[in-house]
Design a protein around this motif. Structure first.
Motif, PDB file in Angstrom:
ATOM      1  N   VAL A   1      26.149 -50.590  28.846  1.00 61.14           N
ATOM      2  CA  VAL A   1      26.416 -49.194  28.489  1.00 61.14           C
ATOM      3  C   VAL A   1      27.547 -49.135  27.468  1.00 61.14           C
ATOM      4  O   VAL A   1      27.476 -48.410  26.473  1.00 61.14           O
ATOM      5  CB  VAL A   1      26.773 -48.376  29.752  1.00 61.14           C
ATOM      6  CG1 VAL A   1      27.218 -46.967  29.362  1.00 61.14           C
ATOM      7  CG2 VAL A   1      25.599 -48.323  30.703  1.00 61.14           C
TER       8      VAL A   1
ATOM      9  N   TYR B   1      16.598 -38.943  21.601  1.00 60.76           N
ATOM     10  CA  TYR B   1      16.997 -39.127  22.995  1.00 60.76           C
ATOM     11  C   TYR B   1      15.769 -38.980  23.886  1.00 60.76           C
ATOM     12  O   TYR B   1      15.033 -37.984  23.822  1.00 60.76           O
ATOM     13  CB  TYR B   1      18.054 -38.094  23.391  1.00 60.76           C
ATOM     14  CG  TYR B   1      18.463 -38.164  24.843  1.00 60.76           C
ATOM     15  CD1 TYR B   1      19.094 -39.295  25.350  1.00 60.76           C
ATOM     16  CD2 TYR B   1      18.222 -37.100  25.702  1.00 60.76           C
ATOM     17  CE1 TYR B   1      19.472 -39.364  26.672  1.00 60.76           C
ATOM     18  CE2 TYR B   1      18.601 -37.158  27.028  1.00 60.76           C
ATOM     19  CZ  TYR B   1      19.222 -38.283  27.516  1.00 60.76           C
ATOM     20  OH  TYR B   1      19.586 -38.349  28.827  1.00 60.76           O
TER      21      TYR B   1
ATOM     22  N   ARG C   1      17.273 -43.223  28.386  1.00 60.65           N
ATOM     23  CA  ARG C   1      17.926 -43.255  29.685  1.00 60.65           C
ATOM     24  C   ARG C   1      16.867 -43.236  30.773  1.00 60.65           C
ATOM     25  O   ARG C   1      15.966 -42.381  30.773  1.00 60.65           O
ATOM     26  CB  ARG C   1      18.829 -42.026  29.843  1.00 60.65           C
ATOM     27  CG  ARG C   1      20.022 -42.008  28.922  1.00 60.65           C
ATOM     28  CD  ARG C   1      21.241 -42.630  29.529  1.00 60.65           C
ATOM     29  NE  ARG C   1      21.560 -42.010  30.797  1.00 60.65           N
ATOM     30  CZ  ARG C   1      22.121 -40.800  30.927  1.00 60.65           C
ATOM     31  NH1 ARG C   1      22.420 -40.105  29.840  1.00 60.65           N
ATOM     32  NH2 ARG C   1      22.379 -40.315  32.114  1.00 60.65           N
TER      33      ARG C   1
ATOM     34  N   GLU D   1      14.670 -39.295  27.948  1.00 56.88           N
ATOM     35  CA  GLU D   1      15.100 -39.431  29.339  1.00 56.88           C
ATOM     36  C   GLU D   1      13.876 -39.518  30.239  1.00 56.88           C
ATOM     37  O   GLU D   1      12.980 -38.668  30.164  1.00 56.88           O
ATOM     38  CB  GLU D   1      15.962 -38.240  29.759  1.00 56.88           C
ATOM     39  CG  GLU D   1      16.478 -38.355  31.186  1.00 56.88           C
ATOM     40  CD  GLU D   1      17.350 -37.182  31.582  1.00 56.88           C
ATOM     41  OE1 GLU D   1      18.579 -37.355  31.657  1.00 56.88           O
ATOM     42  OE2 GLU D   1      16.795 -36.085  31.805  1.00 56.88           O
TER      43      GLU D   1
ATOM     44  N   PRO E   1      25.556 -41.431  30.533  1.00 57.60           N
ATOM     45  CA  PRO E   1      25.129 -41.958  31.828  1.00 57.60           C
ATOM     46  C   PRO E   1      26.039 -41.441  32.941  1.00 57.60           C
ATOM     47  O   PRO E   1      27.247 -41.683  32.919  1.00 57.60           O
ATOM     48  CB  PRO E   1      25.244 -43.474  31.660  1.00 57.60           C
ATOM     49  CG  PRO E   1      26.253 -43.656  30.577  1.00 57.60           C
ATOM     50  CD  PRO E   1      26.105 -42.482  29.655  1.00 57.60           C
TER      51      PRO E   1
ATOM     52  N   THR F   1      20.519 -47.564  30.339  1.00 59.42           N
ATOM     53  CA  THR F   1      20.565 -47.011  28.988  1.00 59.42           C
ATOM     54  C   THR F   1      20.096 -48.080  28.007  1.00 59.42           C
ATOM     55  O   THR F   1      20.622 -49.191  28.004  1.00 59.42           O
ATOM     56  CB  THR F   1      21.984 -46.553  28.613  1.00 59.42           C
ATOM     57  OG1 THR F   1      22.432 -45.573  29.555  1.00 59.42           O
ATOM     58  CG2 THR F   1      22.004 -45.952  27.215  1.00 59.42           C
TER      59      THR F   1
ATOM     60  N   HIS G   1      16.184 -43.183  34.967  1.00 57.89           N
ATOM     61  CA  HIS G   1      16.808 -42.830  36.240  1.00 57.89           C
ATOM     62  C   HIS G   1      15.853 -43.149  37.390  1.00 57.89           C
ATOM     63  O   HIS G   1      15.157 -42.253  37.882  1.00 57.89           O
ATOM     64  CB  HIS G   1      17.165 -41.343  36.262  1.00 57.89           C
ATOM     65  CG  HIS G   1      18.167 -40.927  35.242  1.00 57.89           C
ATOM     66  ND1 HIS G   1      19.514 -40.847  35.499  1.00 57.89           N
ATOM     67  CD2 HIS G   1      18.011 -40.578  33.935  1.00 57.89           C
ATOM     68  CE1 HIS G   1      20.150 -40.454  34.408  1.00 57.89           C
ATOM     69  NE2 HIS G   1      19.266 -40.287  33.454  1.00 57.89           N
TER      70      HIS G   1
ATOM     71  N   PRO H   1      20.927 -45.929  37.050  1.00 57.46           N
ATOM     72  CA  PRO H   1      20.349 -45.570  35.749  1.00 57.46           C
ATOM     73  C   PRO H   1      20.606 -46.661  34.712  1.00 57.46           C
ATOM     74  O   PRO H   1      21.570 -47.419  34.804  1.00 57.46           O
ATOM     75  CB  PRO H   1      21.080 -44.274  35.382  1.00 57.46           C
ATOM     76  CG  PRO H   1      21.565 -43.726  36.679  1.00 57.46           C
ATOM     77  CD  PRO H   1      21.888 -44.929  37.537  1.00 57.46           C
TER      78      PRO H   1
END
Length: 329
Positions: free
Chosen positions: A142, A29, A111, A31, A262, A121, A113, A119
């Motif tokens: 998404v 993951y 992800r 971000e 999300p 994904t 932002h 946002p």
């Protein structure tokens, strides 16, 4: 004949018990959150493989400094690193890569932002380790990403898969079997949603131990199935599956908590994930059914003893997981 094919799969599960814990199956993951016009914070979570971070790395666009993060630190479940980058150009339309992912079996969710956009994904796979950062993203993208994630999560989650396999051995009526699996999905959807919005908060290790215990229960029901008495697990399996589905949903919630959802599309992501899990379960049952049909064309019938032996194989694997998880509290 059904017992023979079940025995084969039980042996495969026994063989894979150690493998399932030896290689990480959780997604990575990444971000990337914009905190100023040219400044972004980065949070990078690598799966754990035998006590070491998986050999993958996030490579940010060339306009960002630095493009790589510091060495990760273990949080006992994964390897985490966080850093701040300066990007002197718009990163939309720029490539981002997960180096080394092509040699792994995992996915990575990314992800983004931005301050002035919704946002986004992105889902990276061993076949797609480089993608272009989009300027905007639809709810459908998404939905597609999380439904695929749910599908793969159930097929790579050996404990959930062994639960479905035990149901296949226990419940002989096809419609009762499909109904039981669907009840299981409905139940885990409830607890998954409640855990996601913060209503339920149960520690992960006890949940994982009870999931293993639920498989032990099904193995015992298979052994006792030949006694001729009324058994709720065989006559009304959807009731049993609904109850256990509530517990398994907390296990799925732990996986989603690690991955993240999300914030602007939580309902779509939850629905997609649950539908993906249901599709994965039904696909697994369909594969077992086809294999059983093929076996009937070439093999001789096998008696009750093989079914009992299959149940002991399932019970042995699940007891191993139960002891391992309880000892890890």
């Amino acid at each position: 004949m059904r017992a023979a094919i079940c025995l084969l799969f039980a042996l495969l599960f026994v063989w894979s018990a150690n493998f399932a814990t030896a290689h990480a199956l959780d997604p990575g993951y990444l971000e990337i959150r914009q905190i100023a016009s040219n400044t972004w914070s980065v949070h990078w979570r690598k799966p754990d493989v035998n006590g070491q971070p998986m050999a993958i790395d996030a490579i940010l666009p060339d306009g960002c400094t630095p493009t790589r993060g510091p060495d990760p630190v273990s949080d006992s479940r994964a390897w985490i690193s966080s850093w701040i980058v300066e990007c002197h150009a718009d990163i939309a339309g720029q490539p981002i890569a997960i180096e080394g992912l092509e040699t792994q079996r995992n996915d990575v969710l990314v992800r983004l932002h931005p301050l002035d956009a919704e946002p986004a994904t992105l889902r990276f796979t061993p076949d797609v380790s480089v993608q272009i950062i989009p300027s905007e993203q639809s709810t459908w993208s998404v939905f597609a990403a999380y439904s695929q994630l749910g599908f793969e999560h159930i097929l790579e989650g050996w404990d959930h898969l062994l639960f479905v396999f035990a149901l296949f051995v226990l419940v002989r009526d096809p419609w009762k079997l499909v109904g039981a699996v669907t009840a299981f999905t409905l139940a885990h959807s409830i607890t998954l949603a409640l855990a996601t919005i913060g209503v339920l908060n149960v520690p992960g290790p006890p949940v994982e131990a009870v999931i293993a215990l639920s498989i032990v229960f099904l193995a015992m029901e298979i052994v006792k199935g030949g006694e001729g008495r009324f058994r709720l697990s065989k006559q009304k399996p959807w009731i049993v599956c609904f109850g256990f589905g509530l517990l398994h949903g907390l296990g799925f919630a732990g996986a989603l908590a690690d991955i993240g959802l999300p914030s602007n599309d939580i309902p779509a992501a939850l629905l997609a994930f649950n539908l993906g899990v249901e599709a994965g379960q039904l696909s697994f049952i369909a594969a077992l059914t086809l294999l059983l049909a093929a076996w009937r064309l070439v093999a001789l019938p096998v008696g009750r003893n093989a079914t009992v032996l299959t149940a002991y194989g399932i019970g042995s694997v699940s007891m191993y997981w139960l002891i391992e998880r309880v000892s890890g509290f």
